[in-house]
Design a protein around this motif. Structure first.
Motif, PDB file in Angstrom:
ATOM      1  N   ARG A 119       0.835  -1.196   0.000  1.00 49.99           N
ATOM      2  CA  ARG A 119       0.000   0.000   0.000  1.00 49.99           C
ATOM      3  C   ARG A 119       0.875   1.252   0.000  1.00 49.99           C
ATOM      4  O   ARG A 119       0.645   2.189  -0.770  1.00 49.99           O
ATOM      5  CB  ARG A 119      -0.913  -0.020   1.231  1.00 49.99           C
ATOM      6  CG  ARG A 119      -1.828   1.166   1.348  1.00 49.99           C
ATOM      7  CD  ARG A 119      -2.983   1.089   0.389  1.00 49.99           C
ATOM      8  NE  ARG A 119      -3.985   0.165   0.850  1.00 49.99           N
ATOM      9  CZ  ARG A 119      -4.912  -0.385   0.069  1.00 49.99           C
ATOM     10  NH1 ARG A 119      -4.933  -0.114  -1.212  1.00 49.99           N
ATOM     11  NH2 ARG A 119      -5.805  -1.219   0.558  1.00 49.99           N
ATOM     12  N   ALA A 120       1.897   1.253   0.849  1.00 46.79           N
ATOM     13  CA  ALA A 120       2.775   2.422   0.931  1.00 46.79           C
ATOM     14  C   ALA A 120       3.642   2.554  -0.313  1.00 46.79           C
ATOM     15  O   ALA A 120       3.783   3.650  -0.883  1.00 46.79           O
ATOM     16  CB  ALA A 120       3.641   2.318   2.181  1.00 46.79           C
ATOM     17  N   ASP A 128      10.674   2.676   4.949  1.00 46.85           N
ATOM     18  CA  ASP A 128      11.788   2.352   5.845  1.00 46.85           C
ATOM     19  C   ASP A 128      11.147   1.832   7.126  1.00 46.85           C
ATOM     20  O   ASP A 128      10.832   2.591   8.033  1.00 46.85           O
ATOM     21  CB  ASP A 128      12.631   3.597   6.108  1.00 46.85           C
ATOM     22  CG  ASP A 128      13.947   3.276   6.791  1.00 46.85           C
ATOM     23  OD1 ASP A 128      14.298   2.079   6.886  1.00 46.85           O
ATOM     24  OD2 ASP A 128      14.626   4.219   7.231  1.00 46.85           O
ATOM     25  N   GLU A 129      10.932   0.527   7.182  1.00 48.55           N
ATOM     26  CA  GLU A 129      10.024  -0.005   8.191  1.00 48.55           C
ATOM     27  C   GLU A 129      10.471  -1.383   8.667  1.00 48.55           C
ATOM     28  O   GLU A 129      10.920  -2.220   7.881  1.00 48.55           O
ATOM     29  CB  GLU A 129       8.619  -0.126   7.599  1.00 48.55           C
ATOM     30  CG  GLU A 129       7.538  -0.483   8.589  1.00 48.55           C
ATOM     31  CD  GLU A 129       7.122   0.701   9.458  1.00 48.55           C
ATOM     32  OE1 GLU A 129       6.792   0.458  10.636  1.00 48.55           O
ATOM     33  OE2 GLU A 129       7.144   1.850   8.975  1.00 48.55           O
ATOM     34  N   VAL A 130      10.348  -1.602   9.966  1.00 54.62           N
ATOM     35  CA  VAL A 130      10.540  -2.918  10.558  1.00 54.62           C
ATOM     36  C   VAL A 130       9.151  -3.522  10.766  1.00 54.62           C
ATOM     37  O   VAL A 130       8.396  -3.084  11.636  1.00 54.62           O
ATOM     38  CB  VAL A 130      11.298  -2.839  11.899  1.00 54.62           C
ATOM     39  CG1 VAL A 130      11.426  -4.235  12.512  1.00 54.62           C
ATOM     40  CG2 VAL A 130      12.673  -2.211  11.703  1.00 54.62           C
ATOM     41  N   TYR A 131       8.804  -4.476   9.927  1.00 59.85           N
ATOM     42  CA  TYR A 131       7.542  -5.189  10.069  1.00 59.85           C
ATOM     43  C   TYR A 131       7.772  -6.425  10.938  1.00 59.85           C
ATOM     44  O   TYR A 131       8.910  -6.774  11.254  1.00 59.85           O
ATOM     45  CB  TYR A 131       7.000  -5.592   8.694  1.00 59.85           C
ATOM     46  CG  TYR A 131       6.681  -4.430   7.781  1.00 59.85           C
ATOM     47  CD1 TYR A 131       5.439  -3.813   7.804  1.00 59.85           C
ATOM     48  CD2 TYR A 131       7.634  -3.959   6.875  1.00 59.85           C
ATOM     49  CE1 TYR A 131       5.137  -2.757   6.958  1.00 59.85           C
ATOM     50  CE2 TYR A 131       7.350  -2.900   6.023  1.00 59.85           C
ATOM     51  CZ  TYR A 131       6.101  -2.302   6.065  1.00 59.85           C
ATOM     52  OH  TYR A 131       5.813  -1.252   5.229  1.00 59.85           O
ATOM     53  N   ASP A 132       6.717  -7.091  11.308  1.00 61.31           N
ATOM     54  CA  ASP A 132       6.874  -8.281  12.148  1.00 61.31           C
ATOM     55  C   ASP A 132       7.618  -9.401  11.431  1.00 61.31           C
ATOM     56  O   ASP A 132       8.349 -10.167  12.060  1.00 61.31           O
ATOM     57  CB  ASP A 132       5.502  -8.804  12.591  1.00 61.31           C
ATOM     58  CG  ASP A 132       4.881  -7.933  13.668  1.00 61.31           C
ATOM     59  OD1 ASP A 132       5.591  -7.086  14.238  1.00 61.31           O
ATOM     60  OD2 ASP A 132       3.678  -8.105  13.940  1.00 61.31           O
ATOM     61  N   THR A 133       7.444  -9.518  10.103  1.00 62.05           N
ATOM     62  CA  THR A 133       7.987 -10.683   9.389  1.00 62.05           C
ATOM     63  C   THR A 133       9.098 -10.333   8.402  1.00 62.05           C
ATOM     64  O   THR A 133       9.701 -11.233   7.824  1.00 62.05           O
ATOM     65  CB  THR A 133       6.863 -11.419   8.640  1.00 62.05           C
ATOM     66  OG1 THR A 133       6.233 -10.512   7.716  1.00 62.05           O
ATOM     67  CG2 THR A 133       5.837 -11.979   9.609  1.00 62.05           C
ATOM     68  N   PHE A 139      13.220   1.803   0.721  1.00 56.11           N
ATOM     69  CA  PHE A 139      12.801   1.389  -0.630  1.00 56.11           C
ATOM     70  C   PHE A 139      11.813   2.402  -1.174  1.00 56.11           C
ATOM     71  O   PHE A 139      10.842   2.777  -0.511  1.00 56.11           O
ATOM     72  CB  PHE A 139      12.142   0.012  -0.608  1.00 56.11           C
ATOM     73  CG  PHE A 139      11.576  -0.386  -1.960  1.00 56.11           C
ATOM     74  CD1 PHE A 139      12.392  -0.960  -2.916  1.00 56.11           C
ATOM     75  CD2 PHE A 139      10.238  -0.159  -2.276  1.00 56.11           C
ATOM     76  CE1 PHE A 139      11.900  -1.305  -4.158  1.00 56.11           C
ATOM     77  CE2 PHE A 139       9.731  -0.510  -3.517  1.00 56.11           C
ATOM     78  CZ  PHE A 139      10.552  -1.082  -4.463  1.00 56.11           C
ATOM     79  N   ARG A 140      12.043   2.811  -2.404  1.00 51.58           N
ATOM     80  CA  ARG A 140      11.085   3.671  -3.105  1.00 51.58           C
ATOM     81  C   ARG A 140      11.069   3.273  -4.574  1.00 51.58           C
ATOM     82  O   ARG A 140      12.121   3.119  -5.192  1.00 51.58           O
ATOM     83  CB  ARG A 140      11.456   5.151  -2.975  1.00 51.58           C
ATOM     84  CG  ARG A 140      10.378   6.095  -3.510  1.00 51.58           C
ATOM     85  CD  ARG A 140      10.734   7.552  -3.235  1.00 51.58           C
ATOM     86  NE  ARG A 140       9.623   8.432  -3.558  1.00 51.58           N
ATOM     87  CZ  ARG A 140       9.365   8.904  -4.781  1.00 51.58           C
ATOM     88  NH1 ARG A 140      10.150   8.560  -5.799  1.00 51.58           N
ATOM     89  NH2 ARG A 140       8.331   9.703  -4.994  1.00 51.58           N
TER      90      ARG A 140
END
Length: 324
Positions: A119-120, A128-133, A139-140
């Motif tokens: 979505r982003a 620039d994100e730490v997701y759970d998995t 990244f762009r």
């Protein structure tokens, strides 16, 4: 229609896509198992049929990294602006782990994380994100689509259905009877404007019931023994019907498993009969709440004997009407 069609080389699908458009089909949706990938048949369709809507049903959230999946989706959205829908889902341990050497863990969280990342990314954000998995660092997309595609989530049971309802633009259903649709959509709850419900509908347009049921039994034993689909049908209340099949399959008795599938279940999950009978069956899914019924055309003796001409006839007979 689910594409590509079996038995037709991908390079020869220009005429298939033209026949589908002429017959009144509006959408082409690709599957991704062990044939073609999800994007190549749609890329060809984007060039060959500039009016048809395109969708993936589904691209799995495991076998491409987040950035690559965003790039593939963005490229197709650029090639077919405003007429591409990205369907994603967890798929199965066989496809992910056994065939693609990737760990199949935490399917709900992986799907949720990929949905949020896509979505982003597809709206042009720098992620620039730490997701759970997984973690994504800065990244762009170099080429952000002018029209970001809607994202549909493949879902079977309540938790994933509720995630689709809360965060996606629609949901994709699979391996259910028309009578099952209200039970499933009850978990979606109130549908926001524009929220799309797509469902793959297996269609075997032949009056040779023995052929259709034998093929249906093979498909049912191959699919409904997959843990996610088995749990789905337990949730739907089919454990008494399917337990003999599951027990035979677990014991290694593949022929016994197929034999244990009753005709009534095959007839509910695989539409068969003359094309007008199959069309009426598809309409029952729409009446039950499906917005986009996606036919998965199964082989028939008539198509096998008649080749391309017979296939064209079946497409015309199954289609909703000739387009101007």
């Amino acid at each position: 229609m689910t594409v590509p069609l079996g038995g037709v080389p991908l390079a020869d699908h220009a005429s298939v896509y033209a026949a589908l458009a002429q017959a009144g089909f509006t959408d082409l949706w690709s599957a991704e198992v062990n044939g073609t990938d999800a994007f190549t048949p749609l890329a060809l369709a984007a060039a060959w049929q500039p009016r048809l809507r395109l969708g993936t049903a589904i691209a799995t959230v495991y076998t491409r990294g987040p950035g690559l999946l965003a790039m593939s989706a963005a490229a197709l959205a650029e090639a077919a602006p405003g007429r591409f829908a990205l369907g994603i889902g967890a798929s199965s341990p066989v496809l992910v782990r056994d065939w693609n050497a990737t760990r199949f863990t935490e399917p709900y969280r992986r799907t949720r994380d990929m949905l949020r990342f896509l979505r982003a990314a597809l709206r042009g954000d720098t992620v620039d994100e730490v997701y759970d998995t997984f973690t994504v660092r800065r990244f762009r997309l170099e080429r952000t689509p002018a029209v970001p595609p809607p994202i549909l989530l493949a879902a079977l049971r309540p938790r994933m259905l509720r995630l689709a309802s809360a965060e996606a633009d629609g949901t994709i259903l699979n391996w259910l009877a028309a009578a099952d649709v209200p039970r499933v959509l009850a978990e979606v709850g109130h549908r926001r404007p524009g929220f799309e419900v797509a469902a793959r509908v297996f269609v075997c347009p032949t009056e040779d019931a023995a052929h259709a049921r034998a093929l249906g039994r093979r498909l049912i034993t191959n699919y409904l023994t997959v843990p996610a689909y088995a749990e789905f049908h337990r949730w739907l209340g089919r454990e008494p019907v399917l337990d003999p099949m599951w027990r035979a399959w677990a014991a290694g008795d593949r022929s016994g498993a197929a034999a244990a599938v009753p005709d009534e279940l095959v007839d509910a999950l695989v539409l068969h009969g003359a094309p007008d009978v199959c069309r009426a069956g598809v309409r029952r899914y729409v009446a039950a709440g499906v917005d986009t019924p996606v036919i998965a055309l199964l082989p028939t003796p008539e198509i096998a004997a008649g080749g391309a001409a017979a296939l064209a006839t079946v497409i015309a007979q199954l289609g909703p009407g000739t387009r101007n």
